[in-house]
Design an enzyme around this catalytic site. Sequence first.
Site, PDB file in Angstrom:
ATOM      1  N   HIS A 138      34.745  33.256  47.528  1.00  0.00           N
ATOM      2  CA  HIS A 138      35.845  33.536  46.598  1.00  0.00           C
ATOM      3  C   HIS A 138      35.460  33.262  45.158  1.00  0.00           C
ATOM      4  CE1 HIS A 138      37.845  33.120  50.502  1.00  0.00           C
ATOM      5  NE2 HIS A 138      38.647  34.040  50.031  1.00  0.00           N
ATOM      6  N   HIS A 194      35.970  41.324  49.652  1.00  0.00           N
ATOM      7  CA  HIS A 194      34.909  40.932  50.587  1.00  0.00           C
ATOM      8  C   HIS A 194      34.363  42.142  51.347  1.00  0.00           C
ATOM      9  CE1 HIS A 194      36.367  36.984  49.749  1.00  0.00           C
ATOM     10  NE2 HIS A 194      37.510  37.180  50.370  1.00  0.00           N
TER      11      HIS A 194
END
Lengths: 212, 212, 331, 331
Positions: D217, D56
């Site tokens: 995700h 991320h």
Amino acid sequence: MHMDIPLARAWIRTVAAAMEEHQEQLTQLDSAIGDADHGVNMHRGFSTVIAALDGLESTNVGDVLVKTGTILISSVGGASGPLYGTFFRAAGRQLTTPTTDAEHLLAALEAGLAGLQKLGGAVPGDKTMVDAIAPALAAFAAEVRTGGSVDLTAAAVEAAAAARRGMLATIPLQARKGRASYLGARSIGHQDPGATSAALVFQALADVLQAE
Amino acid sequence: MHMDIPLARAWIRTVAAAMEEHQEQLTQLDSAIGDADHGVNMHRGFSTVIAALDGLESTNVGDVLVKTGTILISSVGGASGPLYGTFFRAAGRQLTTPTTDAEHLLAALEAGLAGLQKLGGAVPGDKTMVDAIAPALAAFAAEVRTGGSVDLTAAAVEAAAAARRGMLATIPLQARKGRASYLGARSIGHQDPGATSAALVFQALADVLQAE
Amino acid sequence: MKKLINAPGTVVSDALAGIAAAHPALRIDPDARIVTRAGEPEAGRVALVSGGGSGHEPLHTGFVGRGMLHAACPGEVFTSPVPDQILAAARAVHGGAGVVFVVKNYTGDVLNFEMAAELAGDDGIEVATVLVDDDVAVDAAGTAGRRGTGATVFVEKIAGALAETGAGLAAVAEAGRRVNAASRSFAVALTPCTTPAAGKPGFDLAPDEMEVGVGIHGEPGRSREKLKPASGIVSDALDAIFADRPLAEGDETIVMVNGLGGTPLIELYIAYADVARYFADRGIRIVRNLVGEYITSLEMAGVSFTVCQADEQMLALWDAPVDTPALRWGT
Amino acid sequence: MKKLINAPGTVVSDALAGIAAAHPALRIDPDARIVTRAGEPEAGRVALVSGGGSGHEPLHTGFVGRGMLHAACPGEVFTSPVPDQILAAARAVHGGAGVVFVVKNYTGDVLNFEMAAELAGDDGIEVATVLVDDDVAVDAAGTAGRRGTGATVFVEKIAGALAETGAGLAAVAEAGRRVNAASRSFAVALTPCTTPAAGKPGFDLAPDEMEVGVGIHGEPGRSREKLKPASGIVSDALDAIFADRPLAEGDETIVMVNGLGGTPLIELYIAYADVARYFADRGIRIVRNLVGEYITSLEMAGVSFTVCQADEQMLALWDAPVDTPALRWGT
Ligand SMILES: Nc1ncnc2c1ncn2[C@@H]1O[C@H](COP(=O)(O)OP(=O)(O)O)[C@@H](O)[C@H]1O
Ligand SMILES: Nc1ncnc2c1ncn2[C@@H]1O[C@H](COP(=O)(O)OP(=O)(O)O)[C@@H](O)[C@H]1O
Ligand SMILES: [Mg+2]
Ligand SMILES: [Mg+2]
Ligand SMILES: [Mg+2]
Ligand SMILES: [Mg+2]
């Protein structure tokens, strides 16, 4: 048949081998309704566990399981690390003798499941590992508590079969816990990765007992 | 046949239509050995030009071509904007009368090419628009200067055919100017986008003259 | 083609509207298609103008602001701006002390900036041009010359900082040229990119292939090779850079590991770890670095490496405050 | 799978080595797998620790520094960190005044941070947890609860700035919770992403499809829809956000248009132009904004939108200086 320390170690080693063998499958299942890491998580966790077990001086069966759980917690991460870790630790804490019989093992595994459920809050039908573990323990209990003979191997074989059925039964479910729940109705039609790894855990127990 | 102001306008309008029609092809050619914008560049440029020509008060043929070049410079960008812009401006500056004959038009276009080459530094064989324009003007000159009759239409038809041959002859060349040169030997085997648009410019001239 | 756009024809004007809305310290003239600092022109100060095709963001619009550019003129995607646009930018920021054009060496950019410089001259604006040509993947001989790529960021930062001190036109341009002369770049693409107008990728690559020696316009590179691990890509790129301009033990450098648009930051850090190791092995010092996306090719996955041998003046100017959308440090 | 990596198994450790090499103001402990500010622990000051799966970036490692996080603990790609790691981070930065854990609401993150908080408690470290759950694409009922996404950046910035003032543990945690409560997010993916371990994309999308309501995700979203122009994507996302938490004319907001990893900046600005128009039409004010990549899903193409209704305290803390690799402003 009793479970002693070598057998407990053999169980965990067999689980580790199964996780390695099914790593790809678990990851692909997690890819469909999760984040594509369950196979790597389980493989990383259990290979760390078996390395740590090599050096472990255990005086009772529980040591092996507690150590397994502790290492899972400190090496897996994700949802499955704390959940499986708690399962093994809570089970292991009940087993304070060098060997254990089917009844005590069952009680310990039930304590493990209770710990796991307390931590994660999932109930059967939520499409999680609980959907394999709960029926496995119910089948195990049926053998142990209501069957005439108390044959650990037979109980483990029944448990493995029930875990597998529970795993397959997650396919039509809509997830209510874990990442898959974000998909809402789109989670329907996919087998839960954690229920799949849980079925491997029980299959490994049946395998090592049958191999004795 | 002479070229007058309406014919000059018709030429540029026909070029604009050809660029619109071949926009995709020019862009795909530029995609192979450049940056995939030549079609859009030419289309943007010539559609801006024809909008501007509508309002133009022209007293001689050159006005039309100078305006065309000026607008190309201020609306195209890239390599082709200044190059085509200079070509039309330098050519237009030579044409200071309301109509022009083949000989004067040829001289003007030659001045255009000279300006273009001075600016861009390309010589025939470098795999650029020059490889279509130079043979076109050579064929034009052959008709005008050595032929008995001085037929503008015939000269333009010859020029268009030569431009097309020059365009195709860029395929086996290795680029030495412009973006395609970065590819080294990998530029071989692809037709140059600028030579392709230049062939359209000469084809348009032949077309409007033949339509008269 | 999957793009977060409204229409291929409005990509640049829509993005300019977004830049205008997002950055109150910038002024956008949507008709002239220029981005300047608010409060321009500032009298008596040399102004830096750069521009080029769009699709390389944050270059150049993201580098307009205190300590860097005074104006940027973005062309269509991968198409250099037109002279009028460049002239409008020069006029908007000219404070009487001249304007430096930072021009990446592409035929289109060079010609359009040249024409703009002529027009600006007619207007009484003195222009000095810094040509950036740092890409060692291109042989200068038999080509349009080396492309200008990553060094542009270094030139704009360092020359911009010098302009901020009140230095004169010649000095600012000279500083930019010195940075360019001290810098080399090399880039590798893992995937192609698609211009909105073309709608299809500039080339196709097999899953195990990469394009080596690419520029920043989605064009194929010098060669196609089998995909390598990051460490192999890094050493090939740095080998090419050092073969062209060797550095000695103890030399000080500014290094940029730049994502081409589609490569995640985590991968750029992986590459930077390999870069740091490569330099350490040779005793060459990286004294400043940038890891991130600074000059891109739309959504192309890939990475470019830029190495600048920095002297004391360059480092001091590098460290000088900068306050732009894409580069910001100091007070 | 085309990635600029050395091996799927070393992605996180290689990236940490790169972060260590690139940012001298950070300390990386490669064994404990934590990133902290240099000079930690600072006595008497509340410390902010965050972490989560890797992939991320810049979240969270890129937000360690003055005015924001004191430590980050990156897990494997898309896998939350383990308790030991989080504990090591808490120990490294605990200055005696307690530690705030900023936790994105995912089962894994929640459980691991919970265990770490217990262990930290055994160590005498007082921990307060701020749970971030801003993603309106998820119904809180019948699920693991709303995901934590873009608001994490706002929480870390604002609570981090408050910690810098010497505020106490309860106050810092409370500020973080207020930011979370005032924030909502929604994301759309144009392409899937591929984790290094899986080697294949998490889902397949046709060229004219998008996944609506995705998390960070790589998982599929709530629904698959036909690709829309940017303006349609923006209004769908903002409609969802405002349906969940209506705002009134004159309300002041901080807005983030965040790229998911593979979307070029030029497209984010296009989306921001549409966002600004949407807000202007409703008289809701955007008083601060971020446009860029702040919380990504590897190389996924797509965009997330985060809106925070900001009060005066939040804005003052937002404007407070921050000096981290990925967010930097002020003196
Ligand atoms: N609250 C929960 N209770 C029990 N099991 C859960 C819970 N949440 C998730 N799981 C199980 O964890 C599995 C996912 O594990 P893993 O992929 O390793 O972690 P993560 O979801 O954090 O990526 C799911 O398939 C599910 O069986
Ligand atoms: N130096 C040059 N002299 C003449 N023509 C050139 C030169 N450089 C490029 N060209 C022509 O320009 C064409 C490309 O134009 P275009 O794609 O519109 O601009 P750009 O290369 O800037 O993207 C090439 O195909 C070539 O024919
Ligand atoms: Mg998972
Ligand atoms: Mg081109
Ligand atoms: Mg171009
Ligand atoms: Mg995970």
